[in-house]
Design a protein around this motif. Structure first.
Motif, mmCIF file in Angstrom:
data_model
loop_
_atom_site.group_PDB
_atom_site.id
_atom_site.type_symbol
_atom_site.label_atom_id
_atom_site.label_comp_id
_atom_site.label_asym_id
_atom_site.label_seq_id
_atom_site.Cartn_x
_atom_site.Cartn_y
_atom_site.Cartn_z
ATOM 1 N N ASP A 5 -44.744 -45.884 80.638
ATOM 2 C CA ASP A 5 -43.391 -46.398 80.375
ATOM 3 C C ASP A 5 -43.220 -46.894 78.943
ATOM 4 O O ASP A 5 -42.486 -47.858 78.693
ATOM 5 N N GLU A 24 -42.430 -38.421 80.153
ATOM 6 C CA GLU A 24 -42.070 -38.548 81.567
ATOM 7 C C GLU A 24 -40.625 -38.138 81.785
ATOM 8 O O GLU A 24 -39.799 -38.258 80.884
ATOM 9 N N ASP A 77 -41.425 -43.119 77.950
ATOM 10 C CA ASP A 77 -40.578 -43.306 79.122
ATOM 11 C C ASP A 77 -39.423 -42.300 79.155
ATOM 12 O O ASP A 77 -38.922 -41.858 78.123
ATOM 13 N N LYS A 78 -38.978 -42.005 80.370
ATOM 14 C CA LYS A 78 -37.892 -41.035 80.551
ATOM 15 C C LYS A 78 -36.589 -41.473 79.892
ATOM 16 O O LYS A 78 -35.711 -40.653 79.644
HETATM 17 MG MG MG Z 1 -41.625 -45.773 85.194
#
Ligand code: MG
Ligand code: C2E
Ligand code: MG
Ligand code: MG
Length: 286
Positions: free
Chosen positions: A175, A231, A197-198
């Motif tokens: 993250d 991610e 992180d996304k």
């Molecule tokens: Mg996460």
């Protein structure tokens, strides 16, 4: 409803609050017996390097008999405050390591560690015991921790990570970019992988700021000798961007969703694990 003020409104409010509280209480009590009742399972999400799969991330699932699937974001914090996460985490670690024996011998298994699990004493002994008893090589295990684990930057934290590192276990910072993102963590702790992180991936095609941040983080991580994973890669365009920026690993629905054990076993046992050049469709379809 607007004209029903005063008592009526107050009692409606109380009732719904009560329901929420009761549901939380129900969840708490259920959580205590979930392990022995066999309600947990693990899904595995593929991790891709440029043109091939390199392993899977273990993601815990809880099927509540009455309430159905409860998201980890809901029950893991509960398990942490109730002191249950250490035992649950051990279950995940053991099962995930055992599952990895069914995969090609160079695949890694990534396991998430929450703060309560990380801070428990004897963690490193426990982990090496699990690896020994299961018979998994330590370099096939990658532990994912978030920055919140390191908030108390004690000597112990550093010791723990260094010991894990010396054992040959890989360590990923999960993250990255959403919490404290203190650069001192990157300087002081032995991370092998940095997971972006996304939040920075989801608008990568259109947001020039996300592009700049991702580009810089990749350069920074590479200069520090770390690999970079992204991610939440959901589209082929995001995958193209990330590969273009030199991102080492991709994870997300564009590569493959988390899947139950059986589906993963069938996949790795069956067709090749080589990926299509650029992900135009998920490597592992639903
Ligand atoms: Mg996460
Ligand atoms: P995480 O480790 O950052 O895992 C990634 C989360 O993003 C997972 O959610 C995954 O299902 C989801 N995801 C994967 N690809 C995509 C995508 O393309 N788009 C979107 N929108 N989401 C995607 P999940 O399974 O709900 O897990 C949430 C968090 O719960 C995890 O975040 C991790 O912090 C924690 N967690 C899950 N399993 C475990 C566990 O066994 N132990 C511990 N300590 N924490 C766990
Ligand atoms: Mg993770
Ligand atoms: Mg993450």
């Amino acid at each position: 409803a607007a004209k029903k003020e005063g008592r009526g409104r107050a009692s409606a409010f109380d009732a719904s609050m009560l329901q929420i509280i009761e549901q939380r209480e129900l969840l708490r009590r259920s959580l205590r017996i979930a392990l022995e009742r066999d309600q947990f399972s693990i899904e595995y999400q593929p991790i891709a390097e440029s043109d091939r799969l390199i392993g899977f991330e273990a993601l815990l699932r809880w099927q509540h008999p009455l309430l159905g699937q409860i998201p980890p974001a809901v029950f893991i914090p509960m398990a942490e405050t109730d002191g249950l996460m250490s035992e649950i985490g051990r279950w995940v670690l053991e099962n995930a390591c055992r599952e990895a024996l069914n995969w090609p011998s160079d695949y890694i298994v990534a396991v998430n560690l929450s703060p309560a699990e990380f801070l428990v004493s004897g963690l490193t002994d426990r982990i090496s015991q699990v690896l020994d008893s299961v018979g998994l090589a330590s370099d096939r295990l990658e532990l994912e921790i978030t920055e919140s684990v390191l908030l108390e930057r004690t000597v112990n934290n550093l010791d723990t990570l260094n010991t894990l590192s010396v054992l040959g276990i890989r360590i990923a910072l999960d993250d990255f970019g959403t919490q404290y993102s203190s650069l001192s963590y990157l300087k002081n702790f032995p991370f092998d992988t940095l997971k972006i992180d996304k939040y920075f991936v989801s608008d990568l095609e259109t947001n020039t700021k996300s592009q700049a941040i991702v580009r810089s983080v990749i350069t920074l991580a590479h200069d520090l000798g770390m690999e970079v994973a992204a991610e939440g890669v959901e589209t082929a365009e995001q995958a193209d961007w990330l590969r273009g920026l030199g991102c080492d690993r991709l994870q997300g629905h564009a590569i493959g969703k988390p899947l139950p054990t059986q589906a993963i076993r069938e996949f790795v046992a069956g067709s090749g694990f080589m990926l299509k050049t650029v992900t135009r469709r998920p490597i592992i379809p639903d």
